[in-house]
Design a protein around this motif. Structure first.
Motif, PDB file in Angstrom:
ATOM      1  N   LEU A 123       0.868  -1.171   0.000  1.00  0.00           N
ATOM      2  CA  LEU A 123       0.000   0.000   0.000  1.00  0.00           C
ATOM      3  C   LEU A 123       0.906   1.222   0.000  1.00  0.00           C
ATOM      4  O   LEU A 123       1.478   1.593   1.021  1.00  0.00           O
ATOM      5  N   LEU A 124       1.068   1.810  -1.179  1.00  0.00           N
ATOM      6  CA  LEU A 124       2.021   2.906  -1.329  1.00  0.00           C
ATOM      7  C   LEU A 124       1.340   4.257  -1.172  1.00  0.00           C
ATOM      8  O   LEU A 124       0.217   4.458  -1.643  1.00  0.00           O
ATOM      9  N   GLN A 125       2.052   5.169  -0.532  1.00  0.00           N
ATOM     10  CA  GLN A 125       1.551   6.519  -0.317  1.00  0.00           C
ATOM     11  C   GLN A 125       2.502   7.527  -0.957  1.00  0.00           C
ATOM     12  O   GLN A 125       3.629   7.166  -1.345  1.00  0.00           O
ATOM     13  N   PRO A 126       2.068   8.772  -1.106  1.00  0.00           N
ATOM     14  CA  PRO A 126       2.856   9.760  -1.861  1.00  0.00           C
ATOM     15  C   PRO A 126       4.318   9.879  -1.448  1.00  0.00           C
ATOM     16  O   PRO A 126       5.168  10.196  -2.284  1.00  0.00           O
ATOM     17  N   GLN A 127       4.625   9.615  -0.204  1.00  0.00           N
ATOM     18  CA  GLN A 127       6.013   9.748   0.239  1.00  0.00           C
ATOM     19  C   GLN A 127       6.892   8.568  -0.183  1.00  0.00           C
ATOM     20  O   GLN A 127       8.119   8.630  -0.075  1.00  0.00           O
ATOM     21  N   GLU A 129       8.972   6.043  -2.556  1.00  0.00           N
ATOM     22  CA  GLU A 129       9.845   6.311  -3.704  1.00  0.00           C
ATOM     23  C   GLU A 129       9.186   5.985  -5.043  1.00  0.00           C
ATOM     24  O   GLU A 129       9.348   6.714  -6.026  1.00  0.00           O
ATOM     25  N   ALA A 130       8.429   4.891  -5.087  1.00  0.00           N
ATOM     26  CA  ALA A 130       7.872   4.433  -6.363  1.00  0.00           C
ATOM     27  C   ALA A 130       6.501   5.025  -6.675  1.00  0.00           C
ATOM     28  O   ALA A 130       5.948   4.766  -7.750  1.00  0.00           O
ATOM     29  N   TYR A 131       5.966   5.818  -5.773  1.00  0.00           N
ATOM     30  CA  TYR A 131       4.571   6.272  -5.907  1.00  0.00           C
ATOM     31  C   TYR A 131       4.301   6.987  -7.233  1.00  0.00           C
ATOM     32  O   TYR A 131       3.365   6.643  -7.960  1.00  0.00           O
ATOM     33  N   LEU A 132       5.092   7.976  -7.561  1.00  0.00           N
ATOM     34  CA  LEU A 132       4.852   8.765  -8.771  1.00  0.00           C
ATOM     35  C   LEU A 132       4.997   7.923 -10.037  1.00  0.00           C
ATOM     36  O   LEU A 132       4.259   8.114 -11.010  1.00  0.00           O
ATOM     37  N   HIS A 133       5.937   6.979 -10.015  1.00  0.00           N
ATOM     38  CA  HIS A 133       6.128   6.101 -11.181  1.00  0.00           C
ATOM     39  C   HIS A 133       4.900   5.211 -11.392  1.00  0.00           C
ATOM     40  O   HIS A 133       4.463   4.996 -12.526  1.00  0.00           O
ATOM     41  N   LEU A 134       4.352   4.709 -10.304  1.00  0.00           N
ATOM     42  CA  LEU A 134       3.168   3.857 -10.408  1.00  0.00           C
ATOM     43  C   LEU A 134       1.930   4.673 -10.766  1.00  0.00           C
ATOM     44  O   LEU A 134       1.072   4.221 -11.528  1.00  0.00           O
ATOM     45  N   GLY A 146      -0.405  -5.637 -15.602  1.00  0.00           N
ATOM     46  CA  GLY A 146       0.595  -5.988 -16.604  1.00  0.00           C
ATOM     47  C   GLY A 146       1.994  -6.002 -16.024  1.00  0.00           C
ATOM     48  O   GLY A 146       2.219  -6.460 -14.909  1.00  0.00           O
ATOM     49  N   ARG A 147       2.925  -5.455 -16.780  1.00  0.00           N
ATOM     50  CA  ARG A 147       4.323  -5.468 -16.368  1.00  0.00           C
ATOM     51  C   ARG A 147       4.877  -4.049 -16.281  1.00  0.00           C
ATOM     52  O   ARG A 147       4.410  -3.150 -16.978  1.00  0.00           O
ATOM     53  N   VAL A 148       5.854  -3.905 -15.432  1.00  0.00           N
ATOM     54  CA  VAL A 148       6.636  -2.670 -15.359  1.00  0.00           C
ATOM     55  C   VAL A 148       8.103  -3.089 -15.367  1.00  0.00           C
ATOM     56  O   VAL A 148       8.420  -4.282 -15.335  1.00  0.00           O
ATOM     57  N   SER A 149       8.989  -2.136 -15.395  1.00  0.00           N
ATOM     58  CA  SER A 149      10.414  -2.472 -15.428  1.00  0.00           C
ATOM     59  C   SER A 149      10.810  -3.250 -14.173  1.00  0.00           C
ATOM     60  O   SER A 149      10.235  -3.060 -13.094  1.00  0.00           O
ATOM     61  N   GLN A 150      11.784  -4.120 -14.326  1.00  0.00           N
ATOM     62  CA  GLN A 150      12.241  -4.910 -13.189  1.00  0.00           C
ATOM     63  C   GLN A 150      12.829  -4.016 -12.104  1.00  0.00           C
ATOM     64  O   GLN A 150      12.713  -4.302 -10.906  1.00  0.00           O
ATOM     65  N   GLU A 151      13.422  -2.930 -12.522  1.00  0.00           N
ATOM     66  CA  GLU A 151      13.982  -1.974 -11.561  1.00  0.00           C
ATOM     67  C   GLU A 151      12.881  -1.408 -10.661  1.00  0.00           C
ATOM     68  O   GLU A 151      13.051  -1.307  -9.437  1.00  0.00           O
ATOM     69  N   LEU A 152      11.739  -1.068 -11.264  1.00  0.00           N
ATOM     70  CA  LEU A 152      10.622  -0.534 -10.488  1.00  0.00           C
ATOM     71  C   LEU A 152      10.013  -1.621  -9.608  1.00  0.00           C
ATOM     72  O   LEU A 152       9.625  -1.361  -8.460  1.00  0.00           O
ATOM     73  N   MET A 153       9.946  -2.839 -10.130  1.00  0.00           N
ATOM     74  CA  MET A 153       9.436  -3.962  -9.337  1.00  0.00           C
ATOM     75  C   MET A 153      10.255  -4.133  -8.061  1.00  0.00           C
ATOM     76  O   MET A 153       9.710  -4.371  -6.973  1.00  0.00           O
ATOM     77  N   GLU A 154      11.555  -4.011  -8.193  1.00  0.00           N
ATOM     78  CA  GLU A 154      12.442  -4.208  -7.043  1.00  0.00           C
ATOM     79  C   GLU A 154      12.277  -3.110  -6.003  1.00  0.00           C
ATOM     80  O   GLU A 154      12.499  -3.339  -4.808  1.00  0.00           O
TER      81      GLU A 154
END
Length: 218
Positions: A123-127, A129-134, A146-154
């Motif tokens: 459960l990601l919130q604005p603070q 790191e990945a929030y804006l990308h998602l 679907g899929r996203v980059s493996q870097e973002l997955m990590e």
């Protein structure tokens, strides 16, 4: 006195359409002339000429196979729906005892892993790191599968995931719409979450989460 004109059979042109029309209007034709069933030959790509009876049996077998496949799909869908319903029920009950956002996330994650065999729920919130990308993946519908980059997955998940489902957790009232975060589901299989999939489960879960979020953040 007019004479009765007898048609000249030599002038009658018998084409495939006439034969087809006649057979459609006389469905018992081959019952009256059964000897023709084995005499008629139909070209088969791999087996050469086959009889009409063999062709009919082949078509019946193909139809049975198709029906069996459709039944298997229906049974599979029913089982999946049963699992999803059970998971939602478990989450609904478990959320009642949550008194923090972290506990809420941990509770849903545990049920998703045990019942749906997912890698992780976040459960990601604005603070985060990945929030804006998602958020950029969500689009107008507020969901993404679907899929996203493996870097973002990590960045999102603690363990390796190959596909992802995302949905905004939104609380809507009569006058306002408040976004609490993004729910992210990670799966090991790269094809587990696909764009054409139904989003009932994640939408229902987002609705449940938003109701509990209201009480936790206020």
């Amino acid at each position: 006195m007019s004479k009765l004109v007898t048609p000249n059979l030599d002038d009658l042109v018998l084409d495939a359409d006439l034969v087809k029309e006649y057979l459609e209007q006389n469905l018992d034709f081959f019952a009256k002339y059964p000897e023709l069933v084995n005499q008629l030959q139909i070209t088969h790509v791999s087996r050469g000429a086959v009889s009409l009876l063999e062709k009919r049996q082949e078509m019946q077998r193909a139809k049975i196979t198709q029906l069996e496949e459709e039944l298997t799909t229906l049974i599979g869908n029913a089982r999946v729906n049963e699992v999803i319903f059970k998971a939602i029920s478990e989450i609904y009950i478990a959320l009642v005892g949550c008194d923090s956002i972290q506990q809420l996330e941990d509770t849903v994650n545990k049920i998703c892993q045990e019942h749906l065999y997912l890698v992780q729920f976040r459960l990601l919130q604005p603070q985060d790191e990945a929030y804006l990308h998602l958020q950029a993946k969500l689009g107008d519908r507020g969901t993404y599968l679907g899929r996203v980059s493996q870097e973002l997955m990590e960045v999102v998940f603690d363990e390796k995931a190959q596909s992802i489902a995302l949905i905004e957790v939104v609380h809507e009232s009569e006058d306002t719409e408040e976004i609490f975060g993004i729910a992210a589901f990670g799966a090991k299989d790269a094809d587990h979450f696909q764009p054409q999939m139904d989003t009932f489960f994640i939408r229902e879960l987002a609705r449940l989460l938003s109701r509990h979020f209201v009480h936790l953040v206020r």
